[in-house]
Write a protein that holds these residues in place. Structure first.
Motif: not given
Lengths: 941, 164
Positions: A467-475
């Motif tokens: 979940l954290q990786a998904l939100s981190a890459a949402s740039t």
């Protein structure tokens, strides 16, 4: 008259002759200052001094000449501002001439020239003449240190005042200076000399054909190897020399062809400090060098870095420096990219670091990867795929064995990897949406399936990392279009009962959603995409969860929990604050009717067994969702008109005083307050306020909903205090009156904490609330006198409520505001320490602790009471109080030592007890406090 | 004086270029530690946290950064009230060994409950005069006498002061 004046002038010259004789022949030092003072006071002129010196200046004995000139120079040093231009010309001629004299005379001659170099009356042309004479006549490096320093001072003085004249000398000046400093060994002189070279370059003096010589004469000190002697009175540190030399070497691209080979050689040095100095100098060069200077040296520099094998981290740091340099070049010359040739080697080195077991190396590797990726058109799609693969792996990096597996923020490698993902995804959205997002989505799905068979912590934390990786890459907007559906889908899957989901799991999804929403705020289009995709989905899930149903899925209950609702509120708020007003108006036209009229038409799945009527319906589940309405309407920009506002406000007031469910009535009160705060002054606002006040007064009278009425009062007061509304003082008084209420008193005291603190969900600046910056100070000034008075007047059993309220107010106040009031408040605070309520104690201790640091003088007056009370509280049953009391004991050591020394033995004995506290956190504070007390008045502290 | 390009060391430090080790992070606070009721026993990490930030007498570095103290060389038993710390001088002839040992000892004396019996010694086989130093550190009277010496106390206090 003229004769009288002449007589007067003659009389004291007799004394002058005496003084001169004493100095020159009698070898006494005192007369020099006397003569200078007399010249300054106007008793004699400089000319008279020269006349008095007369014969000694021409004596055949060099010692006598030296002594004579010394006197003159000392006088000039103190009186150069009195000199006339004519006198200066003569003196300069005299001194220049003397430069040819015996070596014993030279130091005094240089002193005289230094005095004259400070002289404002120096006519044009003479500065150049003096310097020429020095360059020609004096072999500077054979002089003692002090005299060499004098020469540098003369040069520095002229450079400051006669820049144009000196530049007229052309490259001769530079050459002359090179000869002056060639061979200099004293660190004090070097600091000045480096400064001169730096000025020569930065002020654009002509270097002519002497660039290489100037480089040689300075670079021979590189790398600086100097250890100040013990007890060095001059206080020059190695670092001073390093920095000033570095400033010279890196000051001009013209040194590049000489400096770079030197740096390459020193990178290979055996000595670590030389390596590092080289790297740092190279980095400093990046500020002035262009591509032209560096590209020819890149291959050999690269080769020497590759040879390094011991200091892998240092090498990577070097590469990082390079890449930043290259980033700079790319703006300079679009066609030439000298780094392209090394790209493959670079990538393999970085990827090697990424797989290294050392965290430090991984970290530098990740940073390097991020910078590498920022170079335009450098990485191929193959490199990117590899890089994304590494970042995927690193996103699941395990923490150190010692730390707990679920506290996910701890592993620095993973945090860096997530940051790098974000930075690179913004640049290469395609690579990330094709190689990262699908893998993460798959991983989440696998988790969903696995979890039907039990919930192990490892899987749970793996999913959390997904979940954290998904939100981190949402740039990047295009990535958000991939990740948001994955996250929402995951939430729906949990809802369908396909997996056992705990509260923390749902909150984690919401946190990821919130982070994505935050990243979307920068781009209006993404912001709207997120808003209109996520909000209907979240609302639909929540409405469905609130429906009375025979079989509740586990998640349905979870979704209505306070913590989960709070997490959803935060997603909704973040997705709303940055909407443009017209889009926000579109959204508000759907969401308000959903809550007021049960209009569910815009929800994606809207076949519900019964109507959604949170304000009319009796079901507490539906009423709880008013929190979501609050999250939305209280985050809207101020100028968005809210439909059916009148009806909405009335419903909110009603619900806020409804006794059935505390969390929904609080949400309603907060929502009402949030809307109230943003309304413009006028009749509508006054009506709503009247409505609230009437409801509060009715509710506060004895009955079942006193506590709800109090909550409404508190939030409405906060809404008004924040915007300095005139009615706020009236409501604050009402609140203060409740401090003596036997039932509501403690809650009222805690209410002061809420009034003074920042909220996270409503009444926030980010959510466009009207928050005046000085509201805390103003609240303090307006209300503290009444609180103090109330305390004195109150009966014994309610006194603690006043103290608690007071300490809440003081606690949140900026120190500078509090300090002037301290003497009057302190006795009250000390009394509060004796209060038996733990919350009062804690709040007072946390108020006193910074005061001990900020106002030690005032606090010293009460040292006896403070020591006794803090020590008493260090054995309180509450761990938090013990910790705070020990922190105060530690802070006490900031008081003046003489005040504390009488207490030292007693304190050290008393603090031995908490060293054996059963709680580790208490022992830790006891150790540091006791350690500091031991050092008090002890040598070496 | 600064040598033009050449190297002139001062020769003041016995080990001028020591290897520098990483510092460990702050101990993470667990839920158990925040629970009022649960007693936390004194463990090796807690002892290590007491001594790892002691400053070396001659480098601007901590004993942890110089690897003079390590958590694995701390033995502690809370119920038996015993603690043993072995420290490793950076070089076998380090003349600061006694001083380092003394600093560790004083830090423990100031920081541990009185019930503890403490033993501070050199990691076996890492120092030329291991036994002599160990003997001095074990001798209560000598330790007490050493702390009466103003100069020694000053150096120890400097080692124990928080680095600014």
């Amino acid at each position: 008259m003229a004769a009288a004046a002449a007589l007067e002038a003659v009389a004291p010259t007799g004394a002058l002759w005496g003084l001169v004789h004493d100095f020159v022949m009698g070898q006494q030092e005192g007369p020099a200052d006397q003569v200078a003072a007399d010249v300054k006071s106007g008793s004699y002129t400089v000319l008279q001094v020269v006349e008095a010196l007369g014969s000694s200046l021409e004596s055949p004995e060099p010692r006598t000449r030296a002594r004579g000139i010394q006197l003159l120079s000392q006088v000039l040093l103190q009186c150069q501002s009195l000199l006339l231009e004519k006198e200066v010309v003569h003196l300069i001629l005299f001194y220049e001439n003397r430069l040819k004299d015996h070596h014993l005379v030279i130091p005094s001659v240089l002193q005289g020239l230094r005095a004259l170099s400070l002289c404002v009356a120096l006519p044009p042309g003479l500065a150049v003449s003096v310097l020429k004479a020095i360059f020609q006549e004096v072999h500077v490096q054979s002089l003692p240190q002090m005299d060499r320093h004098t020469v540098y001072s003369i040069i520095t003085n002229f450079m400051q005042t006669r820049e144009e004249e000196l530049k007229g000398l052309g490259a001769d000046f530079t050459f002359g200076f090179i000869q002056v400093m060639d061979g200099e060994k004293d660190p004090r002189n070097l600091l000045v000399a480096f400064r001169i070279v730096h000025d020569l370059i930065s002020r654009d003096y002509s270097l002519g054909p002497f660039v290489e010589e100037l480089f040689e004469v300075t670079s021979c000190y590189f790398p600086i190897d100097f250890t100040p002697p013990p007890n060095d009175p001059h206080g020059i540190q190695r670092e001073d020399l390093i920095l000033s030399l570095r400033a010279v070497l890196a000051s001009t691209p013209r040194f590049a062809e000489f400096l770079l080979p030197l740096l390459i050689e020193k990178v290979d040095s055996e000595i670590l400090s030389a390596k590092l100095d080289s790297l740092q100098t190279l980095n400093a060069c990046c500020a002035v060098y262009g591509q032209k200077e560096l590209k020819d040296f890149l291959p050999s520099l690269w080769a020497s870095i590759r040879r390094e094998s011991n200091q892998r981290r240092t090498i990577l740091e070097m590469i990082l420096g390079f890449l930043k340099l290259h980033q700079k070049w790319s703006y300079e010359d679009k066609d030439e990219r000298p780094l392209n040739g090394f790209k493959d080697q670079l990538c393999s080195l970085v990827f090697m670091a990424l797989t290294d077991p050392s965290t430090q190396l991984q970290l530098v590797g990740i940073r390097t990867l991020a910078v590498l990726g920022a170079q335009p058109d450098l990485l191929s799609s193959g490199d990117l795929e590899l890089a994304v693969g590494h970042l995927y792996r690193l996103s699941f990096l395990e923490e150190d064995s010692q730390s707990c597996c679920c506290s996910s923020a701890l592993c620095p490698g993973r945090v860096a990897a997530l940051e790098a993902s974000g930075a690179l995804a913004a640049l290469y959205p395609v690579a990330f949406s094709s190689h990262l997002v699908p893998k993460l989505a798959e991983e989440l799905c696998r988790g969903e399936l696995d979890l039907t068979r039990g919930d192990e912590p490892t899987k749970c934390s793996r999913r959390l990392r997904c979940l954290q990786a998904l939100s981190a890459a949402s740039t990047h907007p295009s990535i958000v279009k991939e990740t948001l559906p994955v996250l929402l889908q995951h939430l729906c899957q949990m809802n369908k009962g396909n997996m056992v989901a705990g509260t923390s799991e749902v909150i984690a999804v919401c946190q990821s959603l919130q982070q994505v929403a935050e990243k979307c705020q920068r781009d209006p289009e993404s912001c709207w995409y997120f808003h209109q995709t996520a909000l209907p989905c979240l609302l639909a899930l929540a409405v469905q969860a609130s429906m009375p149903e025979k079989e509740h899925s586990v998640l349905r209950k979870v979704l209505l929990e306070d913590e989960v609702l709070a997490a959803m509120v935060s997603v909704i708020g973040t997705a709303t604050t940055h909407l443009s007003p017209d889009l926000a108006a579109q959204s508000v036209a759907r969401i308000v009717p959903l809550f007021l009229d049960g209009n569910i038409s815009f929800l994606p799945e809207n076949s519900f067994p019964c109507r959604f009527q949170p304000f009319q319906d009796g079901s507490s589940g539906q009423r709880r969702l008013v929190a979501l309405l609050m999250g939305f309407v209280c985050s809207l920009p101020r100028n968005v008109e809210i439909p059916q506002l009148n009806q909405l406000m009335r419903e909110l007031v009603e619900l806020s005083c409804c006794p059935s469910c505390p969390s929904s009535s609080t949400a309603a009160a907060k929502c009402f307050a949030g809307l109230l705060n943003k309304l413009p002054a006028g009749q509508q606002l006054d009506e709503f306020l009247q409505l609230a006040v009437d409801r509060v007064e009715a509710g506060l009278s004895p009955g079942p909903c006193r506590s709800q009425a109090f909550t409404l009062l508190l939030w409405v007061t906060k809404a008004l205090v924040l915007r300095y509304h005139p009615l706020s003082s009236c409501l604050t008084d009402r609140l203060m009156g409740l401090l003596s209420d036997p039932e509501l008193g403690p809650a009222a005291a805690d209410g002061f904490s809420l009034l003074m603190s920042d909220c996270t969900d409503v009444l926030t600046r980010a959510g466009h609330a009207e928050v005046r910056i000085m509201f805390r100070q103003r609240f303090f000034t307006d209300n503290v006198p009444a609180l103090v008075q109330g305390f004195h007047a109150a009966s014994r059993d309610v006194k603690p409520n006043y103290l608690k309220g007071l300490s809440h107010v003081l606690n949140r106040l900026p120190q500078p505001v509090l300090l002037p009031e301290l003497p009057t408040l302190l006795s009250l605070l000390l009394e509060a320490l004796s209060c038996s309520d733990c919350v009062v104690q804690l709040s007072t201790l946390s108020c006193l602790q910074p005061l001990l640091l900020e106002a030690p003088q005032v606090m010293s007056l009460h040292v006896d009471t403070l020591v006794t009370k803090f020590l008493n509280l260090s054995s309180s049953p509450s761990m938090a109080v013990r910790i705070a009391a020990l922190q105060c004991m530690h802070a006490l050591t900031r008081l003046p030592t003489p005040v504390l020394l009488p207490y030292k033995p007693q304190v050290i004995r008393a603090l031995a007890k908490p060293l054996d506290d059963k709680k580790r956190l208490v022992r830790k504070e006891a150790v540091s406090a006791r350690g500091e007390w031991f050092l008090l008045g002890s040598p070496g502290s | 004086m600064v040598g033009g390009g050449g190297g002139v060391g001062s020769g003041l430090l016995e080990n001028a270029n020591p290897l520098i080790y990483e510092r460990s992070g702050e101990r993470p606070v667990t839920a158990g530690e925040e629970d009022e009721q649960v007693p936390d026993s004194i463990d090796a990490r807690e002892i290590f946290d007491l001594i790892r930030s002691i400053n070396d007498p001659e480098h601007p570095l901590t004993l942890e950064e110089l690897n003079v103290v390590e958590q694995v060389r701390v033995q502690v038993s809370d119920p038996e009230s015993t603690v043993a710390v072995a420290f490793t001088p950076t070089i076998p002839h380090c003349s600061m060994a006694t001083l380092i040992g003394l600093s560790i000892k004083v830090k423990l004396l100031r920081s541990l409950p009185q019930r503890f019996k403490m033993d501070v010694h050199i990691t076996p086989g890492t120092h030329a005069s291991e036994h002599a130093v160990n003997k001095q550190l074990a001798d209560k009277e000598r330790v007490a006498a050493a702390l009466e010496n103003t100069h020694l106390l000053e150096v120890v206090n400097q080692c124990l002061s928080a680095r600014s």
